[in-house]
Design an enzyme around this catalytic site. Sequence first.
Site, PDB file in Angstrom:
ATOM      1  N   LYS A   9      35.262  28.446  59.685  1.00 42.17           N
ATOM      2  CA  LYS A   9      36.032  29.545  60.273  1.00 42.17           C
ATOM      3  C   LYS A   9      35.049  30.450  61.003  1.00 42.17           C
ATOM      4  O   LYS A   9      34.132  31.009  60.385  1.00 42.17           O
ATOM      5  CB  LYS A   9      36.775  30.335  59.192  1.00 42.17           C
ATOM      6  CG  LYS A   9      37.510  31.553  59.731  1.00 42.17           C
ATOM      7  CD  LYS A   9      38.052  32.429  58.613  1.00 42.17           C
ATOM      8  CE  LYS A   9      38.504  33.774  59.163  1.00 42.17           C
ATOM      9  NZ  LYS A   9      38.895  34.711  58.088  1.00 42.17           N
ATOM     10  N   ASN A  20      43.721  37.448  51.781  1.00 45.85           N
ATOM     11  CA  ASN A  20      42.830  37.567  50.634  1.00 45.85           C
ATOM     12  C   ASN A  20      43.057  38.872  49.877  1.00 45.85           C
ATOM     13  O   ASN A  20      43.388  38.878  48.696  1.00 45.85           O
ATOM     14  CB  ASN A  20      41.373  37.491  51.105  1.00 45.85           C
ATOM     15  CG  ASN A  20      40.392  37.660  49.966  1.00 45.85           C
ATOM     16  OD1 ASN A  20      40.309  36.813  49.087  1.00 45.85           O
ATOM     17  ND2 ASN A  20      39.655  38.776  49.955  1.00 45.85           N
ATOM     18  N   THR A  21      42.920  39.989  50.577  1.00 43.22           N
ATOM     19  CA  THR A  21      42.944  41.291  49.920  1.00 43.22           C
ATOM     20  C   THR A  21      44.228  41.521  49.130  1.00 43.22           C
ATOM     21  O   THR A  21      44.190  42.048  48.006  1.00 43.22           O
ATOM     22  CB  THR A  21      42.781  42.410  50.971  1.00 43.22           C
ATOM     23  OG1 THR A  21      41.530  42.223  51.636  1.00 43.22           O
ATOM     24  CG2 THR A  21      42.798  43.780  50.320  1.00 43.22           C
ATOM     25  N   ALA A  70      44.467  37.971  58.488  1.00 45.71           N
ATOM     26  CA  ALA A  70      44.143  39.396  58.375  1.00 45.71           C
ATOM     27  C   ALA A  70      45.368  40.290  58.569  1.00 45.71           C
ATOM     28  O   ALA A  70      46.167  40.086  59.475  1.00 45.71           O
ATOM     29  CB  ALA A  70      43.062  39.832  59.336  1.00 45.71           C
ATOM     30  N   GLY A  71      45.493  41.263  57.692  1.00 46.58           N
ATOM     31  CA  GLY A  71      46.531  42.277  57.802  1.00 46.58           C
ATOM     32  C   GLY A  71      47.729  42.049  56.907  1.00 46.58           C
ATOM     33  O   GLY A  71      48.476  42.987  56.614  1.00 46.58           O
ATOM     34  N   GLY A 101      41.711  43.432  55.763  1.00 49.56           N
ATOM     35  CA  GLY A 101      41.776  44.217  54.538  1.00 49.56           C
ATOM     36  C   GLY A 101      42.667  45.430  54.589  1.00 49.56           C
ATOM     37  O   GLY A 101      42.728  46.197  53.622  1.00 49.56           O
TER      38      GLY A 101
END
Length: 257
Positions: free
Chosen positions: A99, A208-209, A186-187, A160
């Site tokens: 990635k 992830n977050t 993301a987001g 994040g």
Amino acid sequence: MDRSDELVIGAKKVRSRLITGSGKYRDESIIKDVLHAAECDIITVALRRVDFDSPQENIISHIPEGKILLPNTSGARTADEAVRIARLARAMGLGDWIKIEVISDNVYLLPDNEETIKATEILSKEGFTVLPYMCPDLYCARRLVDAGASAVMPLGAPIGSNRGLKTLELINILVSEISVPVIVDAGIGKPSHAAKAMEAGVDAVLLNTAIATSDDPVQMARAFSYAVKAGRLAYRAGMGAVSQEANASSPLTGFLD
């Protein structure tokens, strides 16, 4: 899984449309249970967190065998740095998937599309399966495909932030115009965000977050798994038409005549 709805990235068929990261966990020993609950095939790892000389500190030790490792080039500020990290990951035995993250902005952590294209072109020629993280720009996405990207990974909101799909209109354009899988990265902060992305027709989501920082990461991973499946089913089923006026579900006249 419906065999007519297989996700193919590069030359590999992927069972799950949910991809997770491996950072921010309070206790990394929980990652195995998270992956099981999420039913993930692919997990991203930051190369700087891989240390084969120290099994206690090595994130790989918490990832079950059989998963597709997706090392990322976190920390790279230029294409050259991303290429060096990718080659190091391959030399360490982490495979040929990579990635691309090229970020020099320290406030919003937005990807540098131009440097990302350069890295993608070099690494795809070296046989990597390249998944580039990008700002959702159609022209950039087309150049990434021409450069050999196996998928494009537009951000929904800054990394994040858990803010959801702030770039959805632009992602919709990529879904319509780009031939390789579109993976929102993301987001995404809630299962409803993931379902919304899948309903829009993206091929997969990466997050992830939202899982790692929840009170119960295993339960949250399971919730995201359901959301991704529901969103995909809804997209495949086709949405009902949207109207500004009411449309009765049954006849309004004749019953009492």
